[in-house]
Design a protein around this motif. Structure first.
Motif: not given
Length: 266
Positions: A30-32, A74-78, A110-118
């Motif tokens: 995860m990015p900051a 957007t990622v709500r929580q990791w 299944v959910l495929v994704f790229e990232g995360p970025s931010g």
């Protein structure tokens, strides 16, 4: 990257929370940024490739008619201990691709994704914070509120469809929160900009986050730069969607829209 649905839960009549786990989430970094996002890839029904796929390989080997729909969320929580990734999806009936997928998602899907970025994160040195948006920006605003320094002044204006579409928000900051409710009239498009224009800004340097509907974001950004004298470095402004446009139509013109928005104020 890919993961599997662990749980789903409706937060409001139009907002569903999907918690993802397993897959290869143990490799996720995860990015900051509290606006961290992933680019999800949802294949059409009957796609001629496996449920776990490489989007780049599919793009190279298959025709346009079976390419996955790409959307940014957007990622709500990791949760790095449990390796759980939480995404909140806005659902408007059968419209779109990602919302209906989330509404029908079952454990194990299944959910495929790229990232995360931010990149955006509330500046701990700012004197106060301004967070403005709608349901699409709600996950980033909620995540940002959770890292605002204790006692820091934070002004939030959020637009939604009514009281039952509001969600609980928590922060250690000194919170000034107002929910604005759409009425279904043409004036809805002016509610956020009017609310920001009506604010009495606290003293000191502000760090602003303004994300949501394209024309609303553009108007607020112009106001902050021209009438309030903010600099571009003091704000994060991004149009997530545009009224009257499908996701695909918006994706085709978004680059040009952002360029025009950036050129509004020289």
């Amino acid at each position: 990257m890919h993961a599997r649905v662990r749980t789903t839960r409706w937060l409001t009549p139009s907002l569903i929370r999907v918690v993802l786990a397993d897959g290869n989430l143990d490799e996720l970094v995860m990015p900051a940024g509290t606006d961290a996002y992933v680019n999800i890839a949802i294949p059409p029904a009957g796609a001629p490739y496996d449920e776990v796929f490489d989007p780049k390989k599919v793009r190279a080997e298959h025709g346009a008619e079976v390419q996955p729909a790409r959307r940014r969320y957007t990622v709500r929580q990791w949760n790095p201990q449990a390796h759980e990734l939480t995404l909140d999806f806005v659902v408007h009936g059968d419209d779109g691709v990602a919302g209906p997928w989330a509404a029908q998602a079952q454990a194990g899907d299944v959910l495929v994704f790229e990232g995360p970025s931010g990149e955006y994160r509330p500046d701990p040195e700012a004197d106060w914070h301004l967070l403005v948006g709608d349901e699409a920006a709600l996950p980033a605003i909620a995540a940002s509120l959770e890292v605002v320094p204790a006692g820091a002044s934070v002004v939030v204006r959020l637009l939604c469809d009514g009281p039952d579409h509001e969600v609980a928000l928590s922060t250690n900051g000194d919170l000034d929160l107002v929910w604005l409710h759409r009425t279904g009239s043409g004036a809805d498009s002016e509610l956020l900009a009017a609310a920001v224009a009506d604010l009495s800004f606290p003293a000191g340097r502000v760090h602003a986050f303004v994300h949501g509907e394209a024309d609303e974001v553009r108007a607020i950004r112009r106001h902050l730069l021209v009438e309030r004298g903010l600099t571009r470095s003091e704000m994060s402004c991004s149009p997530y969607w545009r009224r009257t446009m499908t996701d695909e139509a918006w994706r085709q013109i978004k680059r040009d829209f952002v360029a025009a928005m950036d050129a509004d104020v020289d």
